[in-house]
Scaffold this active site. Structure first.
Site, PDB file in Angstrom:
ATOM      1  N   CYS A  52       0.886  -1.258   0.032  1.00 23.63           N
ATOM      2  CA  CYS A  52       0.115   0.093   0.069  1.00 23.63           C
ATOM      3  C   CYS A  52       0.953   1.282  -0.115  1.00 23.63           C
ATOM      4  CB  CYS A  52      -0.968  -0.092   1.342  1.00 23.63           C
ATOM      5  SG  CYS A  52      -0.107   0.287   2.659  1.00 23.63           S
ATOM      6  N   CYS A  55       4.444   1.935   4.317  1.00 24.19           N
ATOM      7  CA  CYS A  55       5.907   1.870   4.858  1.00 24.19           C
ATOM      8  C   CYS A  55       6.731   2.943   4.355  1.00 24.19           C
ATOM      9  CB  CYS A  55       6.451   0.710   4.680  1.00 24.19           C
ATOM     10  SG  CYS A  55       5.572  -0.860   5.961  1.00 24.19           S
ATOM     11  N   CYS A 147       3.444  -7.031   5.727  1.00 24.21           N
ATOM     12  CA  CYS A 147       3.022  -7.770   4.525  1.00 24.21           C
ATOM     13  C   CYS A 147       4.116  -8.354   3.942  1.00 24.21           C
ATOM     14  CB  CYS A 147       2.676  -6.645   3.280  1.00 24.21           C
ATOM     15  SG  CYS A 147       0.899  -6.007   3.937  1.00 24.21           S
ATOM     16  N   CYS A 185       2.640  -1.943  10.814  1.00 31.44           N
ATOM     17  CA  CYS A 185       1.829  -1.625   9.622  1.00 31.44           C
ATOM     18  C   CYS A 185       1.290  -0.373   9.870  1.00 31.44           C
ATOM     19  CB  CYS A 185       0.444  -2.629   9.704  1.00 31.44           C
ATOM     20  SG  CYS A 185      -0.588  -2.320   8.232  1.00 31.44           S
ATOM     21  N   HIS A 222       2.402  -4.222  26.087  1.00 35.99           N
ATOM     22  CA  HIS A 222       1.648  -4.048  27.636  1.00 35.99           C
ATOM     23  C   HIS A 222       2.695  -3.822  28.594  1.00 35.99           C
ATOM     24  CE1 HIS A 222      -1.006  -5.230  30.460  1.00 35.99           C
ATOM     25  NE2 HIS A 222      -0.239  -6.207  31.158  1.00 35.99           N
ATOM     26  N   CYS A 225       3.278  -0.106  28.695  1.00 35.48           N
ATOM     27  CA  CYS A 225       2.203   0.710  28.284  1.00 35.48           C
ATOM     28  C   CYS A 225       1.951   1.813  29.634  1.00 35.48           C
ATOM     29  CB  CYS A 225       0.923  -0.222  28.176  1.00 35.48           C
ATOM     30  SG  CYS A 225      -0.491   0.815  27.549  1.00 35.48           S
ATOM     31  N   CYS A 245      -7.773   1.019  31.250  1.00 38.40           N
ATOM     32  CA  CYS A 245      -7.060  -0.170  30.215  1.00 38.40           C
ATOM     33  C   CYS A 245      -7.970  -0.485  28.958  1.00 38.40           C
ATOM     34  CB  CYS A 245      -6.631  -1.161  31.144  1.00 38.40           C
ATOM     35  SG  CYS A 245      -5.896  -2.666  30.134  1.00 38.40           S
ATOM     36  N   CYS A 251      -7.718  -4.962  23.295  1.00 38.51           N
ATOM     37  CA  CYS A 251      -6.129  -4.558  23.060  1.00 38.51           C
ATOM     38  C   CYS A 251      -5.307  -5.914  22.804  1.00 38.51           C
ATOM     39  CB  CYS A 251      -5.765  -3.707  24.154  1.00 38.51           C
ATOM     40  SG  CYS A 251      -4.255  -2.871  23.986  1.00 38.51           S
ATOM     41  N   CYS A 260       6.445   0.748  20.369  1.00 33.57           N
ATOM     42  CA  CYS A 260       5.416   2.042  20.153  1.00 33.57           C
ATOM     43  C   CYS A 260       5.344   2.966  21.081  1.00 33.57           C
ATOM     44  CB  CYS A 260       4.160   1.578  19.641  1.00 33.57           C
ATOM     45  SG  CYS A 260       4.254   0.188  18.122  1.00 33.57           S
ATOM     46  N   CYS A 272      -1.165   4.634  19.024  1.00 32.80           N
ATOM     47  CA  CYS A 272      -2.817   3.845  19.195  1.00 32.80           C
ATOM     48  C   CYS A 272      -3.461   4.096  20.577  1.00 32.80           C
ATOM     49  CB  CYS A 272      -2.795   2.602  18.578  1.00 32.80           C
ATOM     50  SG  CYS A 272      -1.987   2.246  16.955  1.00 32.80           S
ATOM     51  N   CYS A 279      -4.571  -1.516  20.710  1.00 35.37           N
ATOM     52  CA  CYS A 279      -3.504  -2.109  20.000  1.00 35.37           C
ATOM     53  C   CYS A 279      -4.296  -3.306  19.057  1.00 35.37           C
ATOM     54  CB  CYS A 279      -2.470  -2.617  20.822  1.00 35.37           C
ATOM     55  SG  CYS A 279      -1.261  -3.627  19.922  1.00 35.37           S
ATOM     56  N   CYS A 282      -0.269  -4.991  15.086  1.00 35.30           N
ATOM     57  CA  CYS A 282       0.280  -5.135  13.678  1.00 35.30           C
ATOM     58  C   CYS A 282       1.428  -5.487  13.413  1.00 35.30           C
ATOM     59  CB  CYS A 282      -0.300  -3.521  12.989  1.00 35.30           C
ATOM     60  SG  CYS A 282       1.193  -2.463  13.585  1.00 35.30           S
TER      61      CYS A 282
END
Lengths: 317, 506
Positions: A52, A55, A147, A185, A222, A225, A245, A251, A260, A272, A279, A282
């Site tokens: 797509c 990236c 992908c 992703c 996690h 987080c 949470c 999640c 992340c 996210c 989450c 991804c």
């Protein structure tokens, strides 16, 4: 793109060291790696399969180095479908003569359609043939994004093209070029830039059993987080506008290996969960794979978690 | 005697596109546009939880994921019968608006500009701008001291052609190309403030947006937007005008059929079906008409799908048929009342301009046209598309600051709802590249059918059941090609549509 003073250069190496989780002693080595890149010693060939372009867009969101710095100082981007000035047959000359010469890093974005080769063609050549040729002569292959790493959404249940991730595809075709998987992703730009610097200076980074560099993918989200306290105190959101949470809303943080929550997206703006969204896992090999496994729970929330962690805290290679 | 020229791959677009032109006596007589990559989102979605759709469909495209997310949640809002709160509408507009800005800046500078500006002009640079001196040094020294085959890739090699000659203009444009890299990244930061991340936004949901409105986010967004507005006003719009002045012939090249379609985007009212910043509408051979959704159908005669042409997407299917005689593209051929339509910024601007209610659209368009000595009809062209995209970018950016003003930190952005067992819905919006629709059918709480008709599906479609060429195929007809080894004229037409093939095929 700005001219870099020595002071700024060392600052930049320092921040890159921090990104890679390396201590200050690694800074001189990183400077040398970047110097090598700056002298154009890292030819890079970029191919897209069933992709797509997310990236690639994500890479353009890189900060320190920014994309202009990357394009003109850090790598020699021989060919990129979204950015190259070349059009048409000139591109095929670029790709073919580079493959003939060898010694480049191959980045592949997107999956490979193994059941319908015509489901991805470049210059009237099916991508599976082009990837085989290009991977054989590459120094290393980077499968960028979920992908390319694992097949991703194109490889989900009910797909007809037989979409496949690059490592599996290369193994099927007995190509032994080392492959690094950078899922996501999209993939975070820091993961690509950091991996490129590491490869050029130190060689292959430590990889987990899914081919992901442990310097980025060693811990589940996690465990790092910002809502972990809510999880511990059993304050669970039951709808998407409630605080707390997001576990019961589906999640995937407890099972997803990615940094992340610390790295944040888009120049450290957000991620996210911070934006109130569970989450969706991804970076996982099984991301989106099963039609029966939804991202979100609404009609039936997930039951309260038992107190044991679902996965070990750290993946041993 | 005609000569066949194949241009494959088309770079500086999104995705896999092959163009074949038949050239006779130095002009294109026929063109064939082929989408060369297929994934099959519409099949992959069947049997899934409907809430998955807005995350999965975003992955149709990494340049315009937001619009797919919006189309999906609009379809779901209508299926679930939920009217979202004002904050939710404003946040959706801001997230989508910021991505429009990102996409348009990316398109003009990083995708299209290298067809016009001459990057080698940098060797003539005599000034003191550090970024330009750095680039000049890189271009000069590239190739010395290493054994790279193509030291100045990705900027060279390129087609031979009539690039801009004015050194000062070139260098200014090159400087802006570099700044535009920072600007589009900034626009994605703006998306991520309320979206969580870009591309592939986390916070879009039926019922509104998951992110909360807080004063620090409003403030940060406002100041990122200001920088973008300055860039649009002082660099982007003037650069488009400069390229237009240097290549005036391109107001007469790439016309197409002259039929335009817009579904409307950026709702301005909390009532469903209320007015939008860019209104829905149709322009058929220059004349405005009301848009009627049921007139949309898709043909598959020249597409690799099982033969069932003329079906509306609400009852459509996507069954692969490969190999297939006559077929040459993975795109279906959407048609409106059996007519070939063009979608995109030019369609939106023209619909709004002819409607006349948005005074900023009217005045910006009139000003640009009069500065260049052109008429509205000249917008049906390569340069018309670039100009409309830039005007639209400004209109969206300026409206974003008003949406930011209207946000309320103490108000919700989400309204909850119950999931129905059986339902159907449609989400119509606009992506940066044009009119976008998602059609959804739910049965037993699962997706039974999901069909997308995407902007580039309209613009780059193959021939339809009757053999009428698609919008791009038509726009290429009649184009003079000076040198078939370097068909830069054709490339300029293709890129003016800002094609996205991952979208078009999905």
């Amino acid at each position: 793109m700005t001219i870099v003073t020595r002071r700024k250069f060392l600052q930049y190496c320092g921040s890159l060291a921090a990104i890679l989780g390396l201590g200050p002693s690694a800074i001189p080595a990183i400077c040398q790696a970047i110097d090598q890149m700056a002298k154009g010693r890292a030819p890079l060939l970029w191919l897209q399969g069933q992709s797509c372009s997310g990236c690639s867009i994500s890479l353009l969101n890189s900060t320190e180095p920014g994309p202009a710095q990357i394009l003109t100082s850090s790598i020699s981007l021989i060919f990129h479908p979204n950015l190259s000035a070349a059009t048409g047959h000139t591109c095929l000359d670029l790709i073919n003569s580079t493959v003939d010469k060898g010694g480049y890093i191959l980045v592949i974005e997107g999956s490979i359609p193994t059941r319908i080769p015509h489901a991805c063609m470049v210059g009237e050549e099916p991508i599976d043939k082009m990837v085989i040729r290009a991977a054989q002569k590459a120094k290393a292959v980077i499968a960028l994004g979920t992908c390319a790493s694992f097949g991703g959404i194109p490889a989900a249940e009910n797909n007809v093209t037989g979409a496949m991730g690059v490592p599996e595809f290369l193994k099927l075709n007995r190509i032994g070029t080392p492959v690094i998987s950078l899922p996501g992703c999209p993939a975070h730009p820091d993961w690509l830039v950091g991996t490129l610097v590491y490869v050029l200076k130190f060689g292959l980074p430590n990889l987990d059993k899914f081919g992901r560099p442990t310097m980025f993918f060693a811990k589940v989200l996690h465990d790092q987080c910002p809502r972990f306290a809510d999880y511990e105190r059993e304050k669970f959101a039951k709808t998407l506008d409630e605080d707390g949470c997001l576990f019961r809303l589906g999640c995937m943080g407890p099972k997803t290996y990615a940094d992340c929550s610390l790295r944040l997206w888009n120049s450290r703006t957000s991620f996210c969960i911070k934006a109130g969204a569970p989450c969706i896992g991804c970076t996982m090999p099984e991301f989106a794979a099963k039609a029966s496994f939804p991202f979100y729970r609404k009609r039936e929330l997930l039951p309260l978690p038992d107190r044991q962690p679902a996965q070990p805290a750290e993946v041993r290679p | 005697m005609s000569l066949s020229v194949t241009i494959d791959p088309i770079t500086r677009i999104e995705g896999h596109l092959k163009i074949k032109i038949e050239v006779e006596a130095g002009r294109v007589v026929q063109a064939f546009s082929s989408g060369e990559m297929f994934r099959g989102f519409e099949q992959i979605l069947i049997g899934r939880d409907p809430l998955d759709a807005q995350q999965i469909t975003q992955r149709i495209c990494g340049v315009c994921p937001v619009s797919h997310g919006i189309a999906s949640i609009l379809a779901q809002d209508s299926a679930y019968g939920v009217t979202i709160p004002q904050n939710g509408r404003l946040l959706r507009n801001l997230i989508q608006g910021a991505n429009f800005i990102q996409s348009h800046i990316l398109h003009f500078y990083h995708l299209a500009a290298l067809d016009f500006i001459d990057i080698t002009s940098i060797l003539q640079y005599q000034g003191r701008d550090r970024a330009l001196l750095d680039l000049k040094a890189w271009v000069k020294s590239a190739g010395q001291g290493d054994n790279l085959l193509y030291p100045t890739a990705p900027f060279l090699p390129r087609y031979a052609g009539d690039y801009l000659k004015d050194t000062e203009l070139n260098i200014g444009a090159i400087r802006h190309y570099l700044e535009a890299l920072d600007m589009r990244r900034l626009a994605h930061e703006m998306v991520a403030l309320f979206g969580g991340k870009a591309p592939h936004v986390a916070s879009l949901t039926p019922g509104g947006v998951t992110e909360k409105v807080t004063i620090d986010k409003i403030t940060a967004c406002t100041w990122k937007l200001k920088k973008l507005q300055e860039f649009i006003d002082y660099s982007y719009l003037p650069d488009v005008a400069a390229v237009a002045r240097a290549f005036p012939a391109y107001f007469q090249i790439g016309r197409g059929y002259g039929n335009l379609l817009a579904y409307g985007v950026f709702p301005e009212s909390d009532q469903n079906g209320g007015p939008c910043l860019f209104p829905p509408g149709v322009v058929m051979a220059g004349k405005p008409e009301t848009f009627i959704q049921r007139k949309i159908t898709e043909d598959v005669r020249y597409s690799y799908f099982a033969p069932a042409s003329g079906i509306h997407p609400a009852s459509g299917t996507t069954e692969v048929s490969y190999p297939k005689a006559e077929a040459y593209s993975w795109l279906k051929a959407p048609r409106y009342q059996d007519q070939v339509m063009e979608v995109g910024p030019m369609a939106r601007i023209m619909v709004a301009y002819l409607e006349g209610k948005n005074s900023q659209v009217v005045s910006l368009t009139n000003k640009l046209l009069s500065d260049l000595g052109k008429k509205p009809d000249d917008l049906y062209s390569v340069l018309g598309r670039h100009a409309a995209r830039a005007i639209e970018c400004k209109v969206v950016a300026d409206r974003c600051s008003q949406w930011l003003e209207a946000l309320r930190p103490d108000q919700p952005a989400y309204r909850d709802y119950d999931l129905p067992k059986e339902a159907s819905g449609v989400g119509l919006t606009e992506a940066p590249r044009g009119a976008l629709g998602h059609w959804l059918e739910i049965s037993d709480y699962k997706i039974k059918r999901y069909q997308c008709v995407v902007p580039t599906t309209w613009n780059c479609s193959p021939r339809d059941e009757k053999g009428n060429p698609g919008a791009l195929e038509k726009a290429l007809e009649g184009t003079p090609i000076k040198n078939q080894e370097n068909p830069i004229e054709a490339a300029r037409i293709v890129r003016s549509f800002d094609p996205c093939l991952a979208c078009a095929v999905h």
